[in-house]
Design a protein around this motif. Structure first.
Motif, PDB file in Angstrom:
ATOM      1  N   GLU A 167      10.223   8.390  14.749  1.00 29.38           N
ATOM      2  CA  GLU A 167      10.828   9.672  15.102  1.00 29.38           C
ATOM      3  C   GLU A 167      11.166  10.494  13.863  1.00 29.38           C
ATOM      4  OE1 GLU A 167      14.155   8.963  17.639  1.00 29.38           O
ATOM      5  OE2 GLU A 167      12.969   7.860  19.125  1.00 29.38           O
ATOM      6  N   ALA A 168      11.529   9.825  12.799  1.00 32.84           N
ATOM      7  CA  ALA A 168      11.922  10.534  11.572  1.00 32.84           C
ATOM      8  C   ALA A 168      10.743  10.797  10.639  1.00 32.84           C
ATOM      9  CB  ALA A 168      12.990   9.736  10.837  1.00 32.84           C
ATOM     10  N   LEU A 169       9.735   9.914  10.676  1.00 32.66           N
ATOM     11  CA  LEU A 169       8.622   9.999   9.725  1.00 32.66           C
ATOM     12  C   LEU A 169       7.349  10.347  10.481  1.00 32.66           C
ATOM     13  CD1 LEU A 169       9.465   6.808   7.640  1.00 32.66           C
ATOM     14  CD2 LEU A 169      10.049   9.183   7.097  1.00 32.66           C
ATOM     15  N   LEU A 170       7.152  11.636  10.726  1.00 33.85           N
ATOM     16  CA  LEU A 170       5.953  12.091  11.412  1.00 33.85           C
ATOM     17  C   LEU A 170       4.742  11.972  10.491  1.00 33.85           C
ATOM     18  CD1 LEU A 170       7.401  15.272  13.158  1.00 33.85           C
ATOM     19  CD2 LEU A 170       7.133  12.963  14.108  1.00 33.85           C
ATOM     20  N   PRO A 171       3.552  11.789  11.051  1.00 33.77           N
ATOM     21  CA  PRO A 171       2.350  11.712  10.209  1.00 33.77           C
ATOM     22  C   PRO A 171       2.215  12.961   9.329  1.00 33.77           C
ATOM     23  CG  PRO A 171       1.849  11.054  12.461  1.00 33.77           C
ATOM     24  CD  PRO A 171       3.237  11.610  12.481  1.00 33.77           C
ATOM     25  N   PRO A 172       1.743  12.810   8.100  1.00 35.76           N
ATOM     26  CA  PRO A 172       1.624  13.962   7.195  1.00 35.76           C
ATOM     27  C   PRO A 172       0.608  14.970   7.713  1.00 35.76           C
ATOM     28  CG  PRO A 172       0.516  12.038   6.276  1.00 35.76           C
ATOM     29  CD  PRO A 172       1.255  11.560   7.483  1.00 35.76           C
ATOM     30  N   GLN A 173       0.911  16.240   7.542  1.00 35.72           N
ATOM     31  CA  GLN A 173      -0.007  17.292   7.960  1.00 35.72           C
ATOM     32  C   GLN A 173      -1.267  17.249   7.109  1.00 35.72           C
ATOM     33  OE1 GLN A 173       2.051  21.021   7.825  1.00 35.72           O
ATOM     34  NE2 GLN A 173       3.371  20.537   9.575  1.00 35.72           N
ATOM     35  N   GLY A 174      -2.403  17.355   7.776  1.00 34.93           N
ATOM     36  CA  GLY A 174      -3.672  17.325   7.060  1.00 34.93           C
ATOM     37  C   GLY A 174      -4.081  15.947   6.610  1.00 34.93           C
ATOM     38  N   GLY A 175      -3.269  14.937   6.883  1.00 39.52           N
ATOM     39  CA  GLY A 175      -3.617  13.574   6.515  1.00 39.52           C
ATOM     40  C   GLY A 175      -3.459  13.254   5.048  1.00 39.52           C
ATOM     41  N   THR A 176      -2.876  14.169   4.268  1.00 36.63           N
ATOM     42  CA  THR A 176      -2.688  13.935   2.831  1.00 36.63           C
ATOM     43  C   THR A 176      -1.328  13.295   2.595  1.00 36.63           C
ATOM     44  OG1 THR A 176      -4.051  15.858   2.288  1.00 36.63           O
ATOM     45  CG2 THR A 176      -2.618  14.992   0.549  1.00 36.63           C
ATOM     46  N   PHE A 177      -1.330  12.181   1.892  1.00 34.85           N
ATOM     47  CA  PHE A 177      -0.079  11.464   1.673  1.00 34.85           C
ATOM     48  C   PHE A 177       0.839  12.220   0.732  1.00 34.85           C
ATOM     49  CE2 PHE A 177       2.473   8.623  -0.997  1.00 34.85           C
ATOM     50  CZ  PHE A 177       3.274   8.042  -0.017  1.00 34.85           C
ATOM     51  N   GLY A 178       2.103  12.243   1.070  1.00 37.08           N
ATOM     52  CA  GLY A 178       3.143  12.772   0.204  1.00 37.08           C
ATOM     53  C   GLY A 178       4.393  11.943   0.382  1.00 37.08           C
ATOM     54  N   PRO A 179       5.099  11.590  -0.693  1.00 34.23           N
ATOM     55  CA  PRO A 179       6.297  10.750  -0.568  1.00 34.23           C
ATOM     56  C   PRO A 179       7.345  11.370   0.349  1.00 34.23           C
ATOM     57  CG  PRO A 179       5.615  10.942  -2.867  1.00 34.23           C
ATOM     58  CD  PRO A 179       4.799  11.932  -2.095  1.00 34.23           C
ATOM     59  N   VAL A 180       8.043  10.534   1.068  1.00 30.42           N
ATOM     60  CA  VAL A 180       9.126  10.974   1.944  1.00 30.42           C
ATOM     61  C   VAL A 180      10.317  11.393   1.094  1.00 30.42           C
ATOM     62  CG1 VAL A 180      10.738  10.228   3.740  1.00 30.42           C
ATOM     63  CG2 VAL A 180       8.360   9.446   3.790  1.00 30.42           C
ATOM     64  N   GLN A 181      10.977  12.465   1.503  1.00 29.52           N
ATOM     65  CA  GLN A 181      12.173  12.884   0.789  1.00 29.52           C
ATOM     66  C   GLN A 181      13.260  11.817   0.917  1.00 29.52           C
ATOM     67  OE1 GLN A 181      13.308  16.694   2.355  1.00 29.52           O
ATOM     68  NE2 GLN A 181      11.696  17.788   1.246  1.00 29.52           N
ATOM     69  N   SER A 182      13.979  11.609  -0.169  1.00 29.16           N
ATOM     70  CA  SER A 182      14.996  10.549  -0.179  1.00 29.16           C
ATOM     71  C   SER A 182      16.075  10.790   0.871  1.00 29.16           C
ATOM     72  CB  SER A 182      15.622  10.434  -1.569  1.00 29.16           C
ATOM     73  OG  SER A 182      16.203  11.670  -1.963  1.00 29.16           O
ATOM     74  N   TYR A 231       0.834  -1.192   0.000  1.00 27.30           N
ATOM     75  CA  TYR A 231       0.000   0.000   0.000  1.00 27.30           C
ATOM     76  C   TYR A 231       0.871   1.246   0.000  1.00 27.30           C
ATOM     77  CZ  TYR A 231      -3.884  -3.074   1.009  1.00 27.30           C
ATOM     78  OH  TYR A 231      -4.811  -4.077   0.925  1.00 27.30           O
ATOM     79  N   GLU A 232       0.410   2.255  -0.677  1.00 25.59           N
ATOM     80  CA  GLU A 232       1.126   3.519  -0.732  1.00 25.59           C
ATOM     81  C   GLU A 232       1.381   4.028   0.691  1.00 25.59           C
ATOM     82  OE1 GLU A 232      -0.921   6.890  -2.541  1.00 25.59           O
ATOM     83  OE2 GLU A 232       0.817   7.142  -3.853  1.00 25.59           O
ATOM     84  N   GLY A 233       2.638   4.355   0.974  1.00 26.44           N
ATOM     85  CA  GLY A 233       3.008   4.818   2.300  1.00 26.44           C
ATOM     86  C   GLY A 233       3.619   3.758   3.185  1.00 26.44           C
ATOM     87  N   ASP A 234       3.559   2.498   2.789  1.00 30.69           N
ATOM     88  CA  ASP A 234       4.234   1.451   3.564  1.00 30.69           C
ATOM     89  C   ASP A 234       5.737   1.733   3.617  1.00 30.69           C
ATOM     90  OD1 ASP A 234       1.855   0.140   3.931  1.00 30.69           O
ATOM     91  OD2 ASP A 234       2.271  -1.493   2.522  1.00 30.69           O
ATOM     92  N   ILE A 235       6.333   1.449   4.755  1.00 25.68           N
ATOM     93  CA  ILE A 235       7.780   1.582   4.927  1.00 25.68           C
ATOM     94  C   ILE A 235       8.369   0.183   5.071  1.00 25.68           C
ATOM     95  CG2 ILE A 235       9.640   2.472   6.382  1.00 25.68           C
ATOM     96  CD1 ILE A 235       8.138   4.643   4.886  1.00 25.68           C
ATOM     97  N   ILE A 236       9.439  -0.075   4.328  1.00 23.10           N
ATOM     98  CA  ILE A 236      10.074  -1.385   4.346  1.00 23.10           C
ATOM     99  C   ILE A 236      11.535  -1.219   4.731  1.00 23.10           C
ATOM    100  CG2 ILE A 236      10.681  -3.424   2.987  1.00 23.10           C
ATOM    101  CD1 ILE A 236       8.237  -2.956   1.300  1.00 23.10           C
ATOM    102  N   VAL A 237      11.955  -1.963   5.747  1.00 21.40           N
ATOM    103  CA  VAL A 237      13.336  -1.940   6.208  1.00 21.40           C
ATOM    104  C   VAL A 237      13.948  -3.314   5.984  1.00 21.40           C
ATOM    105  CG1 VAL A 237      14.872  -1.588   8.173  1.00 21.40           C
ATOM    106  CG2 VAL A 237      12.785  -0.214   7.967  1.00 21.40           C
TER     107      VAL A 237
END
Length: 396
Positions: A309-324, A282-288
């Motif tokens: 700690e590094a990936l706070l929830p997106p403001q307004g709840g709108t998904f946006g890709p994490v910066q590389s 799903y869009e937004g899943d994080i894989i380590v």
């Protein structure tokens, strides 16, 4: 002492719930259960000894164990709603443990961070004692996996039927057969497959293949975009008799290492020894993905906390890709925190780890990826990459 191995113990993947349960029921609280289970397992193993990584196991020992191996498919029966192709946005980081650098060991790990494949391969440094470069096979193998995967898995790209993607086991077998380097390595692959359809709708899946003791952890915001990331899937290590120095391995060695080595055994390891899982993406899943230098030294809840700690929830709840750059920072911190476990604290005690106090000094490699939408921009970039590679191949 570091010893080489090529097969180990069967994978006992950690399915977050019974098949057919809704994802909230099967995944909710998995992070806490996994962490508690890991801590219980380590209670009996606590010791102040610093451990060395990876020991060699011979051909006949491994061949006898292969009959015990099984591949286990895990499916999460979840409804995919976006109906669009996905890919990975990922960054990697790797570092030789300072304790090993003092002894002149070369980093034998390799990582892969591409749109359709993520990978970690942990080479066996012991082969340096036989005059081999232990990093060659891991690097050549992952590079070949990437070339095959990107030719087979790019969405909407025409592929000849004979060249079509046929699953992670077939891909790794083909990649191994195309390599020539000597060596021995554990392997972990995460492959994003956009070909699956359920009731006519696109349902992207991540196929996970592991040989040995590298591990994968998938995180998801289960309670909406504003919630914390939680563990929803986690592979487990394949180790012979449970020993931390003897993982299952994929090898190609000559008579200097094992006069009885047969390359057919390596293919048998892939076919019968691989632990294979299939997980909805799903869009937004994080894989380590990490080598054993990560998961032997850090508890799962520590890795989850680093990501939150590094990936706070997106403001307004709108998904946006994490910066590389942020993915790179997470990968580096995971490695640094892993190495810190073998440093004595203020009271002269070593920190606790899943394998006991002090963990082990090892090469440590991490890939941190986010599942994002595959766009035309991705297609354009990889079309240019493919043209550049074809030109270099012709010119050389």
């Amino acid at each position: 002492l570091k010893l080489l191995v090529y097969p180990a113990a069967p994978s006992h993947g950690a399915p977050p719930g019974r098949a057919g349960e809704p994802k909230q029921h099967s995944c909710q609280g998995q992070h806490h259960r996994l962490a508690a289970s890991a801590r219980r397992r380590t209670a009996a193993m606590a010791t102040d000894m610093l451990r060395s990584p990876t020991f060699l196991v011979g051909t006949e020992k491994q061949r006898g164990l292969l009959d015990e191996f099984q591949r286990r498919d895990q499916h999460f029966t979840e409804e995919y709603q976006k109906n669009k192709p996905l890919c990975f946005s990922a960054r990697s980081y790797q570092k030789t443990h300072p304790g090993k650098m003092k002894n002149g060991h070369k980093d034998a790990d390799a990582t892969l961070a591409s749109p359709m494949l993520l990978g970690v391969a942990d080479g066996v440094s012991q082969l340096e004692e036989f005059g081999m470069d232990a990093s060659e096979l891991p690097n050549e193998l992952l590079k070949t996996c990437e070339e095959l995967g990107m030719s087979q898995l790019i969405p909407d790209r025409p592929v000849n039927p004979q060249d079509a993607y046929r699953g992670p086991v077939s891909l790794l077998k083909e990649a191994y057969e195309e390599t020539e380097s000597l060596g021995s390595t554990t392997v972990l692959l995460a492959i994003l497959d956009n070909s699956t359809r359920i009731h006519g709708k696109l349902h992207p899946m991540v196929a996970v293949l592991t040989i040995g003791d590298c591990e994968l952890l998938m995180l998801r915001r289960l309670n909406g975009r504003q919630s914390r990331l939680e563990a929803v899937f986690h592979t487990e290590m394949q180790r012979i008799d449970g020993h931390v120095q003897t993982p299952l391995q994929l090898a190609r060695v000559d008579e200097r290492v094992d006069p009885e080595f047969d390359e057919d055994l390596a293919l048998e390891v892939i076919e019968r020894g691989s632990a294979v899982h299939c997980v909805s993406a799903y869009e937004g899943d994080i894989i380590v993905l990490g080598s054993d230098g990560v998961f032997d030294n850090l508890f799962l809840d520590e890795i989850v906390d680093i990501c939150n700690e590094a990936l706070l929830p997106p403001q307004g709840g709108t998904f946006g890709p994490v910066q590389s750059a942020k993915l790179s920072d997470i990968a580096k911190r995971i490695v640094d925190e892993s190495h810190a476990k073998s440093v004595y604290g203020r009271g002269g005690a070593l920190p606790d780890t899943p394998i006991g106090r002090g963990g082990k000094m090892d090469d440590t490699s991490v890939v941190v990826g986010e599942v994002v939408e595959w766009t035309k921009a991705h297609s354009d970039v990889w079309a240019q990459v493919r043209r550049d590679r074809q030109w270099r191949s012709i010119s050389t």
